[in-house]
Design an enzyme around this catalytic site. Sequence first.
Site, PDB file in Angstrom:
ATOM      1  N   ASN A  21      26.187  39.873 -65.131  1.00 43.86           N
ATOM      2  CA  ASN A  21      25.108  40.657 -65.947  1.00 43.86           C
ATOM      3  C   ASN A  21      24.229  41.557 -65.021  1.00 43.86           C
ATOM      4  O   ASN A  21      23.643  41.015 -63.961  1.00 43.86           O
ATOM      5  CB  ASN A  21      24.147  39.364 -66.221  1.00 43.86           C
ATOM      6  CG  ASN A  21      23.140  39.639 -66.860  1.00 43.86           C
ATOM      7  OD1 ASN A  21      22.889  40.905 -67.446  1.00 43.86           O
ATOM      8  ND2 ASN A  21      21.922  38.982 -66.655  1.00 43.86           N
ATOM      9  N   GLN A  52       1.905  39.534 -63.900  1.00 46.41           N
ATOM     10  CA  GLN A  52       2.499  38.141 -64.113  1.00 46.41           C
ATOM     11  C   GLN A  52       1.895  37.206 -62.866  1.00 46.41           C
ATOM     12  O   GLN A  52       2.386  37.664 -61.703  1.00 46.41           O
ATOM     13  CB  GLN A  52       3.976  38.263 -63.925  1.00 46.41           C
ATOM     14  CG  GLN A  52       4.917  36.904 -64.176  1.00 46.41           C
ATOM     15  CD  GLN A  52       6.053  36.956 -63.776  1.00 46.41           C
ATOM     16  OE1 GLN A  52       6.583  37.798 -63.008  1.00 46.41           O
ATOM     17  NE2 GLN A  52       7.106  35.943 -64.337  1.00 46.41           N
ATOM     18  N   ARG A  93      13.879  38.861 -49.142  1.00 41.88           N
ATOM     19  CA  ARG A  93      14.908  39.538 -48.106  1.00 41.88           C
ATOM     20  C   ARG A  93      14.565  40.588 -47.863  1.00 41.88           C
ATOM     21  O   ARG A  93      15.233  41.124 -46.638  1.00 41.88           O
ATOM     22  CB  ARG A  93      16.197  39.289 -49.020  1.00 41.88           C
ATOM     23  CG  ARG A  93      17.060  38.191 -49.181  1.00 41.88           C
ATOM     24  CD  ARG A  93      18.002  37.943 -50.235  1.00 41.88           C
ATOM     25  NE  ARG A  93      17.439  38.333 -51.410  1.00 41.88           N
ATOM     26  CZ  ARG A  93      18.394  38.316 -52.692  1.00 41.88           C
ATOM     27  NH1 ARG A  93      19.510  38.323 -52.409  1.00 41.88           N
ATOM     28  NH2 ARG A  93      17.863  38.363 -53.745  1.00 41.88           N
ATOM     29  N   GLY A 127      12.549  47.052 -61.375  1.00 38.63           N
ATOM     30  CA  GLY A 127      12.128  48.077 -60.352  1.00 38.63           C
ATOM     31  C   GLY A 127      12.973  48.273 -59.275  1.00 38.63           C
ATOM     32  O   GLY A 127      12.713  49.170 -58.343  1.00 38.63           O
ATOM     33  N   ASP A 128      13.855  47.652 -58.800  1.00 40.49           N
ATOM     34  CA  ASP A 128      14.644  47.537 -57.744  1.00 40.49           C
ATOM     35  C   ASP A 128      16.036  48.281 -58.161  1.00 40.49           C
ATOM     36  O   ASP A 128      17.073  47.932 -57.141  1.00 40.49           O
ATOM     37  CB  ASP A 128      14.717  46.343 -56.940  1.00 40.49           C
ATOM     38  CG  ASP A 128      15.420  45.248 -57.443  1.00 40.49           C
ATOM     39  OD1 ASP A 128      15.679  45.493 -58.641  1.00 40.49           O
ATOM     40  OD2 ASP A 128      15.598  43.971 -57.035  1.00 40.49           O
ATOM     41  N   ARG A 139       2.632  75.195 -38.638  1.00 39.75           N
ATOM     42  CA  ARG A 139       1.954  74.071 -39.142  1.00 39.75           C
ATOM     43  C   ARG A 139       1.135  74.280 -40.519  1.00 39.75           C
ATOM     44  O   ARG A 139       1.351  75.662 -40.832  1.00 39.75           O
ATOM     45  CB  ARG A 139       0.950  73.485 -37.961  1.00 39.75           C
ATOM     46  CG  ARG A 139       1.826  72.903 -36.991  1.00 39.75           C
ATOM     47  CD  ARG A 139       0.946  72.650 -35.784  1.00 39.75           C
ATOM     48  NE  ARG A 139      -0.389  72.173 -36.117  1.00 39.75           N
ATOM     49  CZ  ARG A 139      -1.599  72.379 -35.183  1.00 39.75           C
ATOM     50  NH1 ARG A 139      -1.315  72.617 -34.186  1.00 39.75           N
ATOM     51  NH2 ARG A 139      -2.520  71.246 -35.706  1.00 39.75           N
ATOM     52  N   GLU A 179      24.097  31.522 -64.682  1.00 35.80           N
ATOM     53  CA  GLU A 179      23.516  31.839 -63.473  1.00 35.80           C
ATOM     54  C   GLU A 179      24.362  31.414 -62.205  1.00 35.80           C
ATOM     55  O   GLU A 179      24.807  30.060 -62.350  1.00 35.80           O
ATOM     56  CB  GLU A 179      22.092  31.391 -63.181  1.00 35.80           C
ATOM     57  CG  GLU A 179      21.130  32.330 -64.064  1.00 35.80           C
ATOM     58  CD  GLU A 179      21.200  33.815 -63.911  1.00 35.80           C
ATOM     59  OE1 GLU A 179      20.823  34.248 -62.726  1.00 35.80           O
ATOM     60  OE2 GLU A 179      21.614  34.450 -65.013  1.00 35.80           O
TER      61      GLU A 179
HETATM   62  C1  UD1 Z   1      18.766  38.148 -62.503  1.00 33.58           C
HETATM   63  C2  UD1 Z   1      19.660  37.435 -63.942  1.00 33.58           C
HETATM   64  C3  UD1 Z   1      21.067  37.374 -63.481  1.00 33.58           C
HETATM   65  C4  UD1 Z   1      21.605  38.903 -63.014  1.00 33.58           C
HETATM   66  C5  UD1 Z   1      20.759  39.359 -62.075  1.00 33.58           C
HETATM   67  C6  UD1 Z   1      20.984  40.945 -61.719  1.00 33.58           C
HETATM   68  C7  UD1 Z   1      17.936  35.957 -64.774  1.00 33.58           C
HETATM   69  C8  UD1 Z   1      17.730  34.526 -64.939  1.00 33.58           C
HETATM   70  N1  UD1 Z   1      19.270  36.192 -64.017  1.00 33.58           N
HETATM   71  O1  UD1 Z   1      18.980  37.295 -61.543  1.00 33.58           O
HETATM   72  O2  UD1 Z   1      21.833  36.873 -64.601  1.00 33.58           O
HETATM   73  O3  UD1 Z   1      22.872  38.780 -62.768  1.00 33.58           O
HETATM   74  O4  UD1 Z   1      19.493  39.516 -62.262  1.00 33.58           O
HETATM   75  O5  UD1 Z   1      20.325  41.734 -60.669  1.00 33.58           O
HETATM   76  O6  UD1 Z   1      17.516  36.654 -65.311  1.00 33.58           O
HETATM   77  N2  UD1 Z   1      11.210  39.136 -61.548  1.00 33.58           N
HETATM   78  C9  UD1 Z   1       9.720  39.159 -61.957  1.00 33.58           C
HETATM   79  N3  UD1 Z   1       9.163  37.842 -62.178  1.00 33.58           N
HETATM   80  C10 UD1 Z   1       9.610  36.500 -62.002  1.00 33.58           C
HETATM   81  C11 UD1 Z   1      11.211  36.831 -61.494  1.00 33.58           C
HETATM   82  C12 UD1 Z   1      11.564  38.074 -61.401  1.00 33.58           C
HETATM   83  O7  UD1 Z   1       9.073  40.014 -62.184  1.00 33.58           O
HETATM   84  O8  UD1 Z   1       9.204  35.768 -62.199  1.00 33.58           O
HETATM   85  C13 UD1 Z   1      11.672  40.356 -61.104  1.00 33.58           C
HETATM   86  C14 UD1 Z   1      12.033  40.634 -59.836  1.00 33.58           C
HETATM   87  O9  UD1 Z   1      11.134  41.273 -59.149  1.00 33.58           O
HETATM   88  C15 UD1 Z   1      13.266  41.488 -59.949  1.00 33.58           C
HETATM   89  C16 UD1 Z   1      13.956  41.074 -61.310  1.00 33.58           C
HETATM   90  O10 UD1 Z   1      12.882  40.478 -61.935  1.00 33.58           O
HETATM   91  O11 UD1 Z   1      12.958  42.866 -59.913  1.00 33.58           O
HETATM   92  C17 UD1 Z   1      15.106  40.087 -61.243  1.00 33.58           C
HETATM   93  O12 UD1 Z   1      14.705  38.765 -60.679  1.00 33.58           O
HETATM   94  P1  UD1 Z   1      15.504  38.189 -59.714  1.00 33.58           P
HETATM   95  O13 UD1 Z   1      14.695  36.782 -59.450  1.00 33.58           O
HETATM   96  O14 UD1 Z   1      16.066  38.769 -58.662  1.00 33.58           O
HETATM   97  O15 UD1 Z   1      16.701  37.440 -60.687  1.00 33.58           O
HETATM   98  P2  UD1 Z   1      17.882  37.180 -60.157  1.00 33.58           P
HETATM   99  O16 UD1 Z   1      18.149  35.792 -59.788  1.00 33.58           O
HETATM  100  O17 UD1 Z   1      18.634  38.327 -59.273  1.00 33.58           O
HETATM  101 MG    MG Z   2      17.986  39.730 -57.908  1.00 41.75          MG
END
Ligand code: UD1
Ligand code: MG
Length: 450
Positions: A165, A69, A13, A97-98, A324, A150
Site C-alpha cells: 500500500n 493534529q 528517523r 508530505g514525504d 555578487r 500492516e
Molecule cells: C502507512 C500505511 C501503510 C503504507 C505506508 C506507506 C497506515 C495505517 N499504514 O504506514 O499501509 O504502506 O503508510 O508509506 O496508514 N501521519 C500523520 N499523523 C499521524 C500519523 C501519520 O500526519 O498521526 C503522517 C506522517 O507524517 C506520514 C504519513 O502520515 O507522512 C504516514 O504515516 P506513517 O506513520 O509513516 O505510516 P506508516 O506506518 O508508514
Molecule cells: Mg511511513
Amino acid sequence: MVSLLLAAGASTRMKSKYPKVIHPLCGKPMIQWVLDAVSEVTNNVCVVVGHQAERVKEVLPDGVEVAYQLEQLGTAHAVMSAREFLDPSDDVLILYGDMPLVRGETLKRVIQDHRSKDCDVTLVSIESPDPTGYGRIIRDGQGRFVKIVEEFDASEQERKIKEINTGVYVFKGKKLLEVLPKIKCDNKKKEYYLTDAVGLLEKVNVHKEEEVEDFSGINNRVQLAEAEKIQRMRILRKLMLEGVTIIDPATTYIDSDVKIGKDTVVHPMTFIEGKTIIGEDCIIGPMTRIVDCVIEDSVSIVRSECVGAHIMSGVSVGPFSRLREGTVLHSKVKIGNFVEVKNSKIGSNTKAQHLTYLGDSEIGENVNVGAGTITCNFDGKKKNQTVIENDVFIGSNTALVAPVKIKKGAFVAAGSTITEEVPEWSLAIARARQENKLNWVLRKKEKEEG
Ligand code: UD1
Ligand code: MG
C-alpha cells in the site's frame, strides 16, 4: 476534487531538529514537490500538520489550508483532524508530505481510474522489491483485493507479499466521512489506521501503479539523497529534451525552477540554483555556481561564482570571477580572472580582465579597467560610490577612493590613487614622480668593494 496531505508525524528517523517535510530536495522543500504535483489535479488543498507545525506552515504557499493534529494517533486520526475540510459531495485525494517524487501525471491516472470505476475508494499499490515496513495488499485466490495488513500486524506468510500500500488514496468524500468515526485503534500500535477505512468500505479499487519511483517515501537521509538524485536526473532530462546540452549529468546540479534556453551548453561540475534564467547559446561552466541570476543569450561563464547578477548578451565572465548581488553587466562586457564585482552597473564593451574589485560603482561603455584596479568603496563607516563615465582608461594598479568620479574620456595613469574628480578628456597622475639616479648601482658596488 480536494486533496489532503498528511504531514503531522514526528519523522524520528531523519534525526533532525527540523520537520522532515521541509528538508530541501533540488532547492525546494520536500512538501513543495508534493504540492506542485497535486496542483495539477486540484487547487483545493489542506495539509495536516502537528509535529513542529509552525515550521511546516512557514514553507507552505498561500492558498493552502492547514489542519492541526495535536496528537499523532495515526493516519485515520490525521484525516479526522481535517474533516471540516472534506466535502461529502466531492472526491478526496489523500497522500503524504514525504513523497516528493510523485508526479501530477501519475496522480491524474489514479483519479481517472477511480472515476471510471465508480468505487468508494481507490488505493494505489506497487510491487516493491523490498516491502519491509509497508502495509501489504492481501488478495484472494482469484487475485481480488481482500484487505491491507500492516507490517506490525502481519503474519510471517503475509510479510512475504511484495505488493504494498503506497498510502495514496482517492475516496468518495461521503463514504470517507461515514466510516471515519467507526475506525478503532485495536491494533498492536494502538493507532487509528486509515487502512481500516478501506476495510469498512464495499467498493474498493486497487490501482496498481507501474511508476514505482513516484511513491518512494523519505524516512531517512539516505533515502533523501536517493530521491534527490532521481529528481535531479528528471530536471536534467527535461532540460536536455528541451535542447540544452549537458555534458555530464552526473556532476551537474540544476534546481527545478531554473530556465535555460536552446543550444546552451552546461559543462561539468556546475551548479545552477534558485530562480536563475539563462538564454540561448551560452557556455556555462565547467566548475561554476550560479544563483538567482538573469543571463541573456551568448554569454560565457567559466569557473566562476555568480549570485544575483543580471548579465546581458555576449558577456564573458571568468575564469575565476565573482559576481555578487546587484551586478549588472551590459552587452559584451568582459570580466576576467580574479575580478570581483558587487552592486555595480557596467556599460557595454567595458573590460575588467584581471585582479580587480568593483563595488558600488557605475561604469560607462568602452571603459578599460586596468589590472589591479580597486574601488575603495568603504570608508570604515559607509559605502561610497565610484562613477566612471564612457571611454575612460584606468591604468593598472589604480585605487579609486570613493566617492569619486572619472569623467568621460579621461585617462588615469597606472599606479594612481585617485581621490578627486578627474575632468573630461584629461590625464590624472596621482603618484610620486619617478627619479632616476644614474649609475647609482655601480657607485654602490665600488663603495662596498672598497
Ligand atoms: C502507512 C500505511 C501503510 C503504507 C505506508 C506507506 C497506515 C495505517 N499504514 O504506514 O499501509 O504502506 O503508510 O508509506 O496508514 N501521519 C500523520 N499523523 C499521524 C500519523 C501519520 O500526519 O498521526 C503522517 C506522517 O507524517 C506520514 C504519513 O502520515 O507522512 C504516514 O504515516 P506513517 O506513520 O509513516 O505510516 P506508516 O506506518 O508508514
Ligand atoms: Mg511511513
